[in-house]
Design an enzyme around this catalytic site. Structure first.
Site, mmCIF file in Angstrom:
data_model
loop_
_atom_site.group_PDB
_atom_site.id
_atom_site.type_symbol
_atom_site.label_atom_id
_atom_site.label_comp_id
_atom_site.label_asym_id
_atom_site.label_seq_id
_atom_site.Cartn_x
_atom_site.Cartn_y
_atom_site.Cartn_z
ATOM 1 N N GLY A 1 -5.609 -0.392 7.156
ATOM 2 C CA GLY A 1 -5.979 0.035 8.512
ATOM 3 C C GLY A 1 -4.891 -0.315 9.500
ATOM 4 O O GLY A 1 -3.774 -0.640 9.110
ATOM 5 N N ASN A 2 -5.202 -0.239 10.780
ATOM 6 C CA ASN A 2 -4.226 -0.616 11.804
ATOM 7 C C ASN A 2 -4.941 -1.232 13.000
ATOM 8 O O ASN A 2 -6.168 -1.303 13.034
ATOM 9 C CB ASN A 2 -3.363 0.589 12.197
ATOM 10 C CG ASN A 2 -4.191 1.729 12.749
ATOM 11 O OD1 ASN A 2 -4.871 1.577 13.744
ATOM 12 N ND2 ASN A 2 -4.158 2.867 12.062
ATOM 13 N N HIS A 3 -4.153 -1.657 13.988
ATOM 14 C CA HIS A 3 -4.699 -2.439 15.100
ATOM 15 C C HIS A 3 -5.247 -1.600 16.245
ATOM 16 O O HIS A 3 -5.588 -2.153 17.287
ATOM 17 C CB HIS A 3 -3.612 -3.366 15.672
ATOM 18 C CG HIS A 3 -3.268 -4.507 14.772
ATOM 19 N ND1 HIS A 3 -4.194 -5.440 14.397
ATOM 20 C CD2 HIS A 3 -2.109 -4.843 14.166
ATOM 21 C CE1 HIS A 3 -3.619 -6.324 13.601
ATOM 22 N NE2 HIS A 3 -2.351 -5.976 13.435
#
Ligand code: CTP
Length: 419
Positions: A213-215
């Site tokens: 995933g990412n932020h």
């Protein structure tokens, strides 16, 4: 405080409806941000929440009539000193009186005096909201320069559901503070337009418990959907993983998980749209295979240490291609995002110019993330690049104010595309 650190004098007007209890949370939303609040209820609002509650929450005296503290000329002073007036809930009756310039209680008198941004957050039954008299009053208030928020859809008092519900206090606070930060943000220039916004990060499954995933917090995309809806657009928000952001009032939310889900959702929603805004942080790669069972560390064929990645579809570039192929309306305005840092080869702005040309979209919002901020931050800054070569500076501001700047550029493009 506002993004610029200013402590505002906020007047919270409360009229008599069941949703008056939400005004208590609204007062808190302003005081917790460091603003000073005066609550001005109508006499009937006090049937729902007592003056003592508003006094305790705001730390300021509360009265409903122009005959209290006459020596201080309170009915004039409160309005004159306000930086922002927010009426929540605004009943049909209150808006009718305000639209006609009545001054029969302290709140309507304050509204006549105030020259600062004034925001009404209506709450009433759907029939009352749709009644031609209310429609006229809303139009009159908007013509007089007030901001009348569109109510949320949902459960109303009793068994009915529909438009007329008061948005959540935190949502009202964000929109009201936008009114103070950028009063022109609420121009109704997207009335009747269909806008599709993507937001948040995608999650690419490795096995049933793990993902890549990412932020991305989703905040910029949610702010875009929120402001577009308040500018009159019919908004569908396609959201990946976000940290508990409420659905903006009047917006249809569609949740997705992976980049491929997002691609499918955009392919479905984009035809017929006037605007497609790709604010989502799409994972460029995903594991080539998703394991049906949890991968075990230390297993002899340690699959975790050799996850093979395959490339995800480029959803933005694909939308541009489908527009060229006639699958999307030729007039659809397509907007991309780019979070860039400078490096040895180019500045963030130069990277953004290259990306705009590569993706082929009409507008690109470039965030300069060199300092490491933006993901999850309350504010944003950068440039809006237009494919015609113009570049607009977007000054540092709340994500709602940045959304309004982007929508200014979008609305100009929509007007030009539709002739
Ligand atoms: N985007 C997309 N599909 C992808 C990747 C990105 O639609 N698979 C969109 C994003 O939503 C954004 C824009 O493309 O609007 C730019 O995203 P970014 O990640 O900056 O672009 P990349 O093409 O991945 O470029 P970079 O090489 O800088 O990572």
């Amino acid at each position: 405080m506002g993004v610029d650190g200013r402590r505002l004098n906020v007047v919270v007007g409360v009229s008599g409806g069941i949703a008056a209890y939400k005004a208590c949370h609204l007062v808190r939303a302003f005081t917790e941000r460091g603003h000073s609040v005066h609550v001005v209820p109508t006499p009937s609002a006090l049937n729902f929440v007592g003056a003592a509650t508003f006094e305790a929450l705001s730390g300021n005296p509360v009265s409903t009539t122009v005959f209290d503290a006459v020596d201080e000329v309170r009915h004039v002073r409160i309005g004159q000193e306000a930086d922002l007036v927010v009426v929540a809930p605004a009943t049909a009756d209150l808006m009718s009186r305000a639209a006609h310039g009545r001054a029969d209680d302290l709140l309507t008198a304050t509204l006549l005096v105030a020259t600062c941004p004034v925001v009404f957050a209506p709450a009433m039954h759907t029939e009352m909201w749709n009644h031609p008299a209310t429609r006229d009053n809303v139009a009159t208030l908007r013509r007089h320069g007030a901001i009348v928020l569109d109510p949320a859809h949902g459960r109303l008092t009793g068994v009915d559901t529909g438009p007329g519900r008061l948005p959540e206090p935190e949502q009202i606070a964000k929109l009201a503070l936008l009114a103070a930060e950028k009063p022109g943000a609420f121009t109704r220039d997207l009335e009747g337009k269909r806008v599709v916004v993507t937001a948040g990060g995608t999650r690419e499954a490795i096995d049933p418990v793990r993902f890549i995933g990412n932020h991305s917090s989703g905040r910029q995309g949610f702010a875009l959907a929120d402001v577009a809806a308040q500018r009159g657009a019919d908004v569908t928000l396609i959201a990946g993983s976000v940290d508990a952001l409420g659905t903006p009032p009047g917006v249809t939310l569609r949740s997705i998980t992976s980049a491929r889900d997002l691609h499918d959702a955009v392919v479905e929603e984009a035809p017929g749209a006037d605007v497609v805004i790709m604010a989502a942080a799409v994972a460029d790669f995903r594991p080539g295979t998703e394991s049906d069972s949890k991968l075990k560390k230390g297993a002899s064929d340690d699959a975790l240490s050799r996850i093979e990645l395959v490339e995800n579809p480029d959803i933005l570039a694909d939308a541009v291609r489908r527009r060229a192929d006639g699958e999307l309306d030729a007039a659809t305005v397509i907007v991309g995002f780019a979070a860039e840092t400078g490096d040895a080869t180019a500045t963030p702005l130069e990277h953004a110019k290259t990306k705009l040309a590569r993706k082929g979209c009409d507008l690109l919002m470039c965030n300069d993330v060199s300092g490491g901020a933006t993901f999850g931050a309350e504010d944003n800054v950068g440039w809006i690049l237009d494919a015609d070569g113009t570049i607009d500076d977007v000054p540092r501001g709340s994500k709602h104010a940045v959304a309004a700047n982007i929508l200014d550029a979008v609305a100009r493009r929509v007007a030009a595309a539709r002739g």
